[in-house]
Motif scaffolding. Structure first.
Motif, PDB file in Angstrom:
ATOM      1  N   LEU A  28       0.838  -1.195   0.000  1.00 18.70           N
ATOM      2  CA  LEU A  28       0.000   0.000   0.000  1.00 18.70           C
ATOM      3  C   LEU A  28       0.874   1.246   0.000  1.00 18.70           C
ATOM      4  O   LEU A  28       1.809   1.352   0.798  1.00 18.70           O
ATOM      5  CB  LEU A  28      -0.892   0.003   1.250  1.00 18.70           C
ATOM      6  CG  LEU A  28      -1.694  -1.284   1.510  1.00 18.70           C
ATOM      7  CD1 LEU A  28      -2.262  -1.288   2.924  1.00 18.70           C
ATOM      8  CD2 LEU A  28      -2.809  -1.424   0.484  1.00 18.70           C
ATOM      9  N   ASP A  46      -4.851   0.249  10.898  1.00 17.91           N
ATOM     10  CA  ASP A  46      -6.256  -0.115  10.768  1.00 17.91           C
ATOM     11  C   ASP A  46      -6.663   0.081   9.314  1.00 17.91           C
ATOM     12  O   ASP A  46      -6.496   1.181   8.776  1.00 17.91           O
ATOM     13  CB  ASP A  46      -7.150   0.788  11.627  1.00 17.91           C
ATOM     14  CG  ASP A  46      -6.816   0.727  13.105  1.00 17.91           C
ATOM     15  OD1 ASP A  46      -6.209  -0.265  13.539  1.00 17.91           O
ATOM     16  OD2 ASP A  46      -7.180   1.676  13.827  1.00 17.91           O
ATOM     17  N   LEU A  47      -7.179  -0.943   8.691  1.00 11.64           N
ATOM     18  CA  LEU A  47      -7.775  -0.802   7.363  1.00 11.64           C
ATOM     19  C   LEU A  47      -9.275  -0.639   7.515  1.00 11.64           C
ATOM     20  O   LEU A  47      -9.924  -1.412   8.231  1.00 11.64           O
ATOM     21  CB  LEU A  47      -7.467  -2.021   6.493  1.00 11.64           C
ATOM     22  CG  LEU A  47      -6.046  -2.163   5.957  1.00 11.64           C
ATOM     23  CD1 LEU A  47      -5.967  -3.327   4.975  1.00 11.64           C
ATOM     24  CD2 LEU A  47      -5.559  -0.887   5.282  1.00 11.64           C
ATOM     25  N   LEU A  49     -12.542  -1.104   5.853  1.00 15.28           N
ATOM     26  CA  LEU A  49     -12.955  -1.975   4.751  1.00 15.28           C
ATOM     27  C   LEU A  49     -14.442  -1.922   4.457  1.00 15.28           C
ATOM     28  O   LEU A  49     -14.947  -2.681   3.648  1.00 15.28           O
ATOM     29  CB  LEU A  49     -12.548  -3.420   5.069  1.00 15.28           C
ATOM     30  CG  LEU A  49     -11.040  -3.618   5.250  1.00 15.28           C
ATOM     31  CD1 LEU A  49     -10.748  -4.947   5.907  1.00 15.28           C
ATOM     32  CD2 LEU A  49     -10.334  -3.514   3.903  1.00 15.28           C
ATOM     33  N   GLU A  54     -13.614  -2.248  10.444  1.00 17.68           N
ATOM     34  CA  GLU A  54     -12.226  -1.821  10.572  1.00 17.68           C
ATOM     35  C   GLU A  54     -11.464  -2.962  11.210  1.00 17.68           C
ATOM     36  O   GLU A  54     -11.897  -3.524  12.211  1.00 17.68           O
ATOM     37  CB  GLU A  54     -12.105  -0.573  11.452  1.00 17.68           C
ATOM     38  CG  GLU A  54     -12.823   0.646  10.913  1.00 17.68           C
ATOM     39  CD  GLU A  54     -12.624   1.857  11.808  1.00 17.68           C
ATOM     40  OE1 GLU A  54     -11.683   1.824  12.637  1.00 17.68           O
ATOM     41  OE2 GLU A  54     -13.395   2.811  11.697  1.00 17.68           O
ATOM     42  N   ALA A  86     -10.791  -7.533   2.445  1.00 15.45           N
ATOM     43  CA  ALA A  86      -9.367  -7.298   2.195  1.00 15.45           C
ATOM     44  C   ALA A  86      -8.873  -8.154   1.032  1.00 15.45           C
ATOM     45  O   ALA A  86      -8.102  -7.682   0.182  1.00 15.45           O
ATOM     46  CB  ALA A  86      -8.561  -7.593   3.459  1.00 15.45           C
ATOM     47  N   VAL A  95      -8.057   2.354  -0.595  1.00 17.72           N
ATOM     48  CA  VAL A  95      -8.544   1.924   0.709  1.00 17.72           C
ATOM     49  C   VAL A  95      -8.074   2.944   1.736  1.00 17.72           C
ATOM     50  O   VAL A  95      -6.999   3.526   1.601  1.00 17.72           O
ATOM     51  CB  VAL A  95      -8.033   0.501   1.063  1.00 17.72           C
ATOM     52  CG1 VAL A  95      -6.519   0.464   1.160  1.00 17.72           C
ATOM     53  CG2 VAL A  95      -8.675  -0.013   2.342  1.00 17.72           C
ATOM     54  N   ARG A  96      -8.891   3.185   2.742  1.00 15.00           N
ATOM     55  CA  ARG A  96      -8.520   4.144   3.778  1.00 15.00           C
ATOM     56  C   ARG A  96      -7.929   3.396   4.972  1.00 15.00           C
ATOM     57  O   ARG A  96      -8.276   2.246   5.254  1.00 15.00           O
ATOM     58  CB  ARG A  96      -9.722   4.989   4.201  1.00 15.00           C
ATOM     59  CG  ARG A  96     -10.286   5.805   3.038  1.00 15.00           C
ATOM     60  CD  ARG A  96     -11.150   6.958   3.522  1.00 15.00           C
ATOM     61  NE  ARG A  96     -10.390   8.002   4.188  1.00 15.00           N
ATOM     62  CZ  ARG A  96      -9.681   8.942   3.560  1.00 15.00           C
ATOM     63  NH1 ARG A  96      -9.609   8.952   2.233  1.00 15.00           N
ATOM     64  NH2 ARG A  96      -9.037   9.859   4.251  1.00 15.00           N
ATOM     65  N   ALA A  97      -7.013   4.081   5.663  1.00 11.86           N
ATOM     66  CA  ALA A  97      -6.313   3.449   6.779  1.00 11.86           C
ATOM     67  C   ALA A  97      -6.014   4.475   7.856  1.00 11.86           C
ATOM     68  O   ALA A  97      -5.954   5.678   7.591  1.00 11.86           O
ATOM     69  CB  ALA A  97      -5.017   2.804   6.300  1.00 11.86           C
TER      70      ALA A  97
END
Length: 316
Positions: A28, A46-47, A49, A54, A86, A95-97
């Protein structure tokens, strides 16, 4: 005590690799091309999703590489835990993290040895620790327990370390002997990550002299609370007092009263909801704090831990 970073950022999947049966590695990078935040061995992100999904995944790349992070995800039975989402990510997806944060910070010993113990996907946080130990010249070994060779990720990386890595493949030669491993470690610190059965076995074998550091990736089976009846939490900033009934967590009560509290796993394994306790005795029920930290650290994980007294005063 944990350190965490709550900044949320957008990442792009730059590489997706099947590294073992039901295990995918995702690389990523920041979608804006900027360097990613620095991190230390043992950190996780933390992804995010989905709307309410999360999950925490250990960083298993090189901490010196600020261009990309790598995580590895095991597809869980029946699609639990956000693993299906995932695994569905493809190269080019966004994707946010959040993070990185660490509850499992590793210090490579200046002298002597260090023992690493992994079970299954628990190898992920140890990979960066092994790099640090190797770079420092520490005398380290890894005992890695897997169900089968088909479930063995990062084969080439591990093979490069030669006989420092000892595999325990349960469908070939039986399970890892936790008691023998702890006894052979002597005064060397043990860093372990894996399923509860492995960590519990190590903990049962440990003595007062054992320097055992663990990170679980499954929630604990919680014992009965020390205090079964309701208790109160007082918010230091406002003086407001909230009642926590026996069937609700501190976190749930805070949220229901509009009090902002950062959280993620809600199972006592990630450390995101760590909150400072100004006054009162805590019934610690998490799997983040070590026994020593439970005695000395003025914090609690409000998603699972409770009060062992009538009232807690929280730094909120």
């Amino acid at each position: 005590m944990s350190f965490f970073n709550d900044v949320e950022r957008e990442l792009i999947v730059t590489r997706r690799t099947e590294v073992a049966e039901d295990i995918v590695a995702l690389e990523l990078a920041a979608s804006n091309g900027r360097p990613l935040p620095a991190w230390t061995p043992g950190s996780h992100i933390d992804l995010i999703l989905g709307d309410s999904v999360e999950r925490q995944y250990s960083l298993c790349s090189d901490p010196s590489d600020r261009d990309a992070w790598r995580v590895a995800v095991l597809r869980e039975p029946a699609g639990r835990g956000g693993s299906v989402a995932a695994h569905a990510l493809r190269e080019g997806d966004l994707v946010r993290a959040r993070g990185p944060r660490s509850n499992f910070a590793f210090d490579s010993p200046a002298a002597g040895g260090v023992r690493f113990v992994a079970g299954g996907i628990g190898i992920t946080p140890l990979l960066s620790m092994i790099r640090a130990a190797e770079a420092s010249g520490a005398d380290w070994t890894l005992d890695y327990a897997v169900r089968s060779r088909a479930r063995l990720p990062f084969v080439d990386e591990l093979a490069a370390y030669g006989d420092r890595v000892r595999l325990h493949v349960s469908d070939e030669a039986g399970r890892l002997d936790a008691s023998a491993l702890v006894a052979s470690a002597g005064g060397d610190p043990i860093w372990a990550c894996g399923p509860a059965r492995l960590l519990d076995a190590l903990g049962a074998a440990a003595t007062a002299q054992t320097r055992l550091h663990i990170e679980p990736f499954t929630a604990a089976v919680l014992p009965d609370p020390v205090r079964a009846e309701p208790f109160e939490v007082e918010l230091m900033s406002t003086g407001e007092v909230l009642e926590v009934p026996a069937d609700r967590s501190v976190l749930e009560v805070l949220e229901s009263h509009g009090v902002f509290a950062v959280s993620s796993c809600r199972e006592g394994t990630c450390g995101t909801c760590e909150t400072v306790v100004v006054e009162g005795e805590v019934d610690h029920r998490d799997r983040v704090l070590s026994p020593a930290e439970r005695q000395t650290s003025p914090v609690m994980m409000v998603c699972v831990s409770r009060a062992a007294c009538p009232r807690l005063v929280l730094d909120l």
